[in-house]
Design a protein around this motif. Structure first.
Motif, PDB file in Angstrom:
ATOM      1  N   SER A  54       0.839  -1.186   0.000  1.00  0.00           N
ATOM      2  CA  SER A  54       0.000   0.000   0.000  1.00  0.00           C
ATOM      3  C   SER A  54       0.888   1.255   0.000  1.00  0.00           C
ATOM      4  O   SER A  54       1.927   1.271   0.647  1.00  0.00           O
ATOM      5  CB  SER A  54      -0.887  -0.034   1.239  1.00  0.00           C
ATOM      6  OG  SER A  54      -1.620   1.151   1.339  1.00  0.00           O
ATOM      7  N   ASN A  59       0.612  -5.276  10.432  1.00  0.00           N
ATOM      8  CA  ASN A  59       0.543  -4.232   9.415  1.00  0.00           C
ATOM      9  C   ASN A  59      -0.199  -3.059  10.044  1.00  0.00           C
ATOM     10  O   ASN A  59      -1.425  -3.080  10.148  1.00  0.00           O
ATOM     11  CB  ASN A  59      -0.181  -4.749   8.173  1.00  0.00           C
ATOM     12  CG  ASN A  59      -0.248  -3.726   7.065  1.00  0.00           C
ATOM     13  OD1 ASN A  59      -0.191  -2.525   7.299  1.00  0.00           O
ATOM     14  ND2 ASN A  59      -0.387  -4.199   5.839  1.00  0.00           N
ATOM     15  N   ASN A  76      -2.989  -1.512   8.015  1.00  0.00           N
ATOM     16  CA  ASN A  76      -4.209  -2.304   7.778  1.00  0.00           C
ATOM     17  C   ASN A  76      -4.161  -3.548   8.671  1.00  0.00           C
ATOM     18  O   ASN A  76      -3.630  -4.575   8.275  1.00  0.00           O
ATOM     19  CB  ASN A  76      -4.303  -2.702   6.304  1.00  0.00           C
ATOM     20  CG  ASN A  76      -5.554  -3.491   5.996  1.00  0.00           C
ATOM     21  OD1 ASN A  76      -6.396  -3.729   6.865  1.00  0.00           O
ATOM     22  ND2 ASN A  76      -5.691  -3.918   4.758  1.00  0.00           N
ATOM     23  N   ASP A  92      -6.248  -5.686   9.315  1.00  0.00           N
ATOM     24  CA  ASP A  92      -6.918  -6.873   8.775  1.00  0.00           C
ATOM     25  C   ASP A  92      -5.907  -7.861   8.192  1.00  0.00           C
ATOM     26  O   ASP A  92      -6.219  -9.033   8.015  1.00  0.00           O
ATOM     27  CB  ASP A  92      -7.926  -6.489   7.685  1.00  0.00           C
ATOM     28  CG  ASP A  92      -9.135  -5.758   8.248  1.00  0.00           C
ATOM     29  OD1 ASP A  92      -9.406  -5.905   9.461  1.00  0.00           O
ATOM     30  OD2 ASP A  92      -9.809  -5.044   7.474  1.00  0.00           O
ATOM     31  N   GLU A  93      -4.719  -7.389   7.874  1.00  0.00           N
ATOM     32  CA  GLU A  93      -3.682  -8.241   7.299  1.00  0.00           C
ATOM     33  C   GLU A  93      -2.734  -8.829   8.346  1.00  0.00           C
ATOM     34  O   GLU A  93      -1.806  -9.554   8.001  1.00  0.00           O
ATOM     35  CB  GLU A  93      -2.877  -7.454   6.251  1.00  0.00           C
ATOM     36  CG  GLU A  93      -3.718  -7.062   5.056  1.00  0.00           C
ATOM     37  CD  GLU A  93      -2.941  -6.300   3.999  1.00  0.00           C
ATOM     38  OE1 GLU A  93      -1.705  -6.122   4.152  1.00  0.00           O
ATOM     39  OE2 GLU A  93      -3.557  -5.877   3.007  1.00  0.00           O
ATOM     40  N   ASP A  94      -2.935  -8.535   9.617  1.00  0.00           N
ATOM     41  CA  ASP A  94      -2.080  -9.079  10.685  1.00  0.00           C
ATOM     42  C   ASP A  94      -2.239 -10.594  10.763  1.00  0.00           C
ATOM     43  O   ASP A  94      -3.314 -11.127  10.490  1.00  0.00           O
ATOM     44  CB  ASP A  94      -2.474  -8.491  12.051  1.00  0.00           C
ATOM     45  CG  ASP A  94      -2.224  -6.993  12.149  1.00  0.00           C
ATOM     46  OD1 ASP A  94      -1.677  -6.406  11.198  1.00  0.00           O
ATOM     47  OD2 ASP A  94      -2.595  -6.411  13.185  1.00  0.00           O
ATOM     48  N   TRP A  95      -1.162 -11.289  11.154  1.00  0.00           N
ATOM     49  CA  TRP A  95      -1.226 -12.732  11.349  1.00  0.00           C
ATOM     50  C   TRP A  95      -0.098 -13.194  12.263  1.00  0.00           C
ATOM     51  O   TRP A  95       0.858 -12.468  12.520  1.00  0.00           O
ATOM     52  CB  TRP A  95      -1.200 -13.510  10.039  1.00  0.00           C
ATOM     53  CG  TRP A  95      -0.124 -13.146   9.056  1.00  0.00           C
ATOM     54  CD1 TRP A  95      -0.285 -12.428   7.915  1.00  0.00           C
ATOM     55  CD2 TRP A  95       1.275 -13.497   9.096  1.00  0.00           C
ATOM     56  NE1 TRP A  95       0.916 -12.304   7.260  1.00  0.00           N
ATOM     57  CE2 TRP A  95       1.887 -12.958   7.966  1.00  0.00           C
ATOM     58  CE3 TRP A  95       2.064 -14.208   9.998  1.00  0.00           C
ATOM     59  CZ2 TRP A  95       3.248 -13.099   7.687  1.00  0.00           C
ATOM     60  CZ3 TRP A  95       3.431 -14.351   9.728  1.00  0.00           C
ATOM     61  CH2 TRP A  95       3.999 -13.809   8.589  1.00  0.00           C
ATOM     62  N   SER A 150       3.558 -12.152   3.891  1.00  0.00           N
ATOM     63  CA  SER A 150       3.295 -10.803   4.372  1.00  0.00           C
ATOM     64  C   SER A 150       3.236  -9.781   3.240  1.00  0.00           C
ATOM     65  O   SER A 150       2.161  -9.248   2.952  1.00  0.00           O
ATOM     66  CB  SER A 150       4.363 -10.388   5.387  1.00  0.00           C
ATOM     67  OG  SER A 150       5.656 -10.487   4.818  1.00  0.00           O
ATOM     68  N   ASN A 169       1.471 -11.276   0.009  1.00  0.00           N
ATOM     69  CA  ASN A 169       0.112 -11.756   0.331  1.00  0.00           C
ATOM     70  C   ASN A 169      -0.231 -13.066  -0.349  1.00  0.00           C
ATOM     71  O   ASN A 169      -1.314 -13.233  -0.895  1.00  0.00           O
ATOM     72  CB  ASN A 169      -0.928 -10.692  -0.028  1.00  0.00           C
ATOM     73  CG  ASN A 169      -0.817  -9.463   0.831  1.00  0.00           C
ATOM     74  OD1 ASN A 169      -0.591  -9.566   2.029  1.00  0.00           O
ATOM     75  ND2 ASN A 169      -0.932  -8.309   0.223  1.00  0.00           N
TER      76      ASN A 169
END
Length: 176
Positions: free
Chosen positions: A39, A125, A128, A130-133, A172, A175
């Protein structure tokens, strides 16, 4: 067609082109030849030290893992590295470092030995969430059982870290 209609048509076409180009610019995602899709608001990353929590300890592995991931991100993205609080944050620990016999041959002897390294990684992240893991990655290399681990360990670790950092990068930044 009159001159007035031609001017109106040309004006309409110009407005459409400008409108579409401004719309495309506002929905911009940065792509690179490495497969990274980042991004535009993401400018920095931080990789925190990966402590070694495995039962078998390679004294250099924590530093090598940390530096390998930093190098991968610097080489394959245009992001700037920060010591802490980057837009993207990577932290974790080495959870496994082990050897196992492989390819059992005659006389119950192993012809190969496998060195496996596992790393638990938490990716944040901050642009965003929503992209955390949080995931565990493992990679291995096999070597001839007639060799002593210490004689091939350095080259095996480099190959394993290449695989691990590629997997972490793909999960990461790319994606995948």
């Amino acid at each position: 067609m009159t001159l007035t209609n031609s001017i109106k048509s040309l004006t309409l076409i110009i407005l459409l082109v400008l409108g579409v180009s401004s719309l495309l610019q506002s929905c911009k995602v940065s792509y690179s030849f490495t497969g990274a899709s980042i991004s535009p608001e993401v400018k920095t990353f931080s990789v925190y030290y990966f402590p070694n929590r495995a039962r078998l300890i390679n004294p250099n592995l924590s530093q090598q893992m940390t530096e390998a991931l930093q190098d991968k991100l610097l080489r394959q993205t245009s992001l700037n590295q920060q010591e802490e609080s980057g837009d993207l944050e990577f932290e974790g620990q080495i959870t496994n470092y082990e050897t196992r016999p492989m390819n059992i041959s005659q006389g119950d002897l192993a012809s190969q030995t496998r060195l496996t390294v596992s790393v638990k990684v938490k990716y944040t992240n901050n642009a965003n969430h929503d992209e955390d893991w949080e995931k565990t990655f493992s990679a291995y290399e096999d070597f001839d059982s007639n060799q002593i681990l210490s004689s091939v360990e350095d080259e095996l670790v480099i190959a394993i870290l290449d695989k691990l950092t590629e997997d972490i990068f793909n999960a990461s930044i790319a994606n995948w």
